[in-house]
Design an enzyme around this catalytic site. Structure first.
Site, short mmCIF file in Angstrom:
data_model
loop_
_atom_site.label_atom_id
_atom_site.label_comp_id
_atom_site.label_asym_id
_atom_site.label_seq_id
_atom_site.Cartn_x
_atom_site.Cartn_y
_atom_site.Cartn_z
N THR A 14 46.45 31.05 34.21
CA THR A 14 47.23 31.95 34.80
C THR A 14 47.10 30.62 36.25
OG1 THR A 14 46.36 33.43 33.96
CG2 THR A 14 46.78 33.89 35.60
N VAL A 15 46.68 30.36 36.84
CA VAL A 15 46.51 29.35 37.68
C VAL A 15 46.84 28.31 38.14
CG1 VAL A 15 45.66 28.64 40.28
CG2 VAL A 15 44.68 30.82 38.76
N ARG A 46 43.16 21.47 26.66
CA ARG A 46 42.50 21.62 25.26
C ARG A 46 43.62 21.41 24.59
NH1 ARG A 46 39.34 26.52 24.95
NH2 ARG A 46 39.06 26.06 27.15
N VAL A 130 39.55 32.62 47.30
CA VAL A 130 38.96 34.31 49.01
C VAL A 130 40.22 34.82 48.45
CG1 VAL A 130 37.66 35.56 50.57
CG2 VAL A 130 37.16 32.43 49.58
N GLU A 188 39.22 38.24 36.03
CA GLU A 188 38.00 37.16 35.53
C GLU A 188 38.32 37.11 34.36
OE1 GLU A 188 36.86 34.60 37.89
OE2 GLU A 188 38.40 35.80 39.18
N LYS A 203 33.11 35.75 46.41
CA LYS A 203 33.71 35.49 48.08
C LYS A 203 33.06 35.91 49.01
CE LYS A 203 38.12 36.30 44.56
NZ LYS A 203 38.98 37.25 44.17
N1 HSE Z 1 39.93 38.42 39.68
C1 HSE Z 1 40.18 38.03 40.61
C2 HSE Z 1 40.43 39.46 41.25
C3 HSE Z 1 40.91 37.27 40.98
O1 HSE Z 1 40.58 40.13 41.09
O2 HSE Z 1 40.81 39.65 42.28
C4 HSE Z 1 41.24 36.43 42.45
O3 HSE Z 1 40.44 35.82 42.87
#
Ligand code: HSE
Length: 446
Positions: A14-15, A46, A130, A188, A203
């Protein structure tokens, strides 16, 4: 235009995909702002992707990319704490600057990674780690650099906030909302990190180090998630004028503070009742917000999307832009003027202790289930008053199943060890039928 800056993106989830898209969409803006050509030379993936520009080398050997002569800045967005750590350490040793969104890795191994980066005169930038797109690292390290930070409180997990908002507003079941958060790219890889508060604790560890100039101490963050929160408690809290939010707190306590016998720092993430009209109570959906109380500035609030491809890519590229400027400057004396990784000079980090959970001070929401017998309420309130705990509000609902009543009590702030003892005594009352439900209540975040 001077020499191009060559980027490697490790991970096209995603990122990573968000970063590629951002560069494609905003390339002319990036060039105008930095005065440099910015090109992706390599991606670590991959499996071969046919949606990637053919001029970009695709490679599944991430360690090779981290050392490649064709790369100036390594963007690590694969996540995890094992391979990602090896790659980042390898990149640093090969003189590469690193940009990462990996809060787990930095919270757990940041002290070691930053020390290595200092030794090799490179930077490890981590704005994206964060609060997603909110530039909170830059704000705290640079814009607030003249302030002494007393505390911060924040909604720092977008998935958790999205779930809590949807449950409260639409009565949707927890699992459905979590599935949607995963589909939207918020959660995540292991969503228990989101719902058990671990991601927020990662964070918070980073924010606290920057706020107070202490080494990273993720293992000392008190951590509770949202999986135990029921709609019943959400509704009782609302009835009493409060909202339940999942918050992270980093609070500097002095030994002269009321009820506090030792100086130290509270690091805690947990569901929290806050007044409905508090700013943080009205930050909904995937939005994150961090409220910082500093001297002499006072309270400032930073709010924005805390997860998702666009928000995270925005933070990644802000770091890249900073590094592009560093790379344009070959004078080592300038290099040493770069903002330290944890905002304070590494040799100046403080050994102020992190307080244990029993030493933390918060108010409480208690839900006690008891038989509707005469004197039960008096027994409960006597236990609390004997422990020196001040009751702020009380709500007793009519008796329901088998003559039991839910009694809801809000207390003023109390040291946790005292509350533990009082709850043990309440649970020993013969009229009390279940474990006492407790949720912390905090008026700091007004
Ligand atoms: N899983 C994290 C969230 C993504 O929902 O905040 C961003 O760090």
């Amino acid at each position: 235009m001077s020499k191009s800056i060559k980027l490697a993106i490790l991970g096209l989830g995603t990122v990573g995909t968000g970063v590629v898209n951002l560069i494609n969409d905003n390339l002319s803006e990036l060039k105008r702002r930095s005065g440099r050509d910015i090109i992706i030379t390599e991606v670590g993936t991959r499996r071969q992707r046919d949606d990637i520009d053919p001029s970009i080398v695709q490679n599944d050997d991430l360690m090779a990319i981290a050392a490649s002569d064709n790369v100036d800045i390594v963007i690590e967005v694969i996540g995890g704490t094992t391979l990602a750590k090896d790659i980042i350490m390898h990149a640093i040793k090969n003189g590469k600057h690193v940009v990462t969104a990996n809060k787990a890795l930095l919270a757990e191994h940041g002290n070691e990674i930053f020390a290595l980066a200092e030794a090799h005169h490179v930077h490890v930038a981590y704005e994206a780690a964060v609060a997603g797109g909110i530039p909170i690292i830059k704000v705290m390290r640079e814009a607030l650099a003249a302030n002494k930070i007393d505390w911060l409180a924040g909604i720092i997990n977008g998935t958790g906030n999205f779930i809590m908002t949807e449950m409260r507003d639409k009565g949707r079941p927890f699992k459905d909302v979590l599935t949607e958060a995963q589909e939207l790219g918020y959660a995540e890889a292991d969503p228990t990190f989101d719902v058990e508060g671990i991601d927020a604790a990662h964070k918070l560890a980073l924010l606290a180090s920057i706020a107070f100039g202490i080494p990273l101490q993720f293992d000392k963050v008190y951590c509770e998630g949202i999986t135990g929160i029921t709609l019943q408690d959400v509704n009782y809290a609302e009835e009493l004028g409060y909202r339940i939010k999942h918050l992270g707190f980093a609070v500097r306590r002095n030994s002269e503070d009321e009820q506090q016998d030792s100086a130290g720092i509270e690091l805690r993430v947990h569901p929290t009742l806050i007044p409905q009209d508090a700013l943080l109570a009205n930050v909904n959906g995937v939005k994150n917000a961090v409220l910082v109380n500093s001297h002499p500035l006072g309270q400032t609030l930073y709010c924005g999307d805390g997860a998702g491809a666009g928000a995270t890519a925005s933070a990644v590229m802000a770091d890249v832009m900073d590094l592009v400027r560093v790379l344009g400057n070959h004078d080592d004396s300038e290099h040493s003027h770069h903002v330290p990784h944890l905002a304070f000079m590494p040799e100046e980090l403080s050994d102020t202790p992190v307080l244990r959970a029993e030493q933390m001070i918060t108010g409480y929401y208690l839900r006690v289930h008891a038989y509707d017998n005469p004197g039960v309420l008096a027994d409960i309130t006597r236990i609390l008053s004997d422990a020196g705990i001040n009751i702020d509000a009380i709500l007793q609902k009519p008796a329901h199943k088998l003559g039991q009543v839910p009694v809801i009590i809000l207390t003023l702030p109390v040291v946790e060890s005292q509350m533990n003892l009082a709850i043990e005594k309440i649970e020993r009352l013969t009229a009390v039928t279940d474990k006492v439900v407790r949720i912390r209540l905090d008026e700091l975040a007004q």
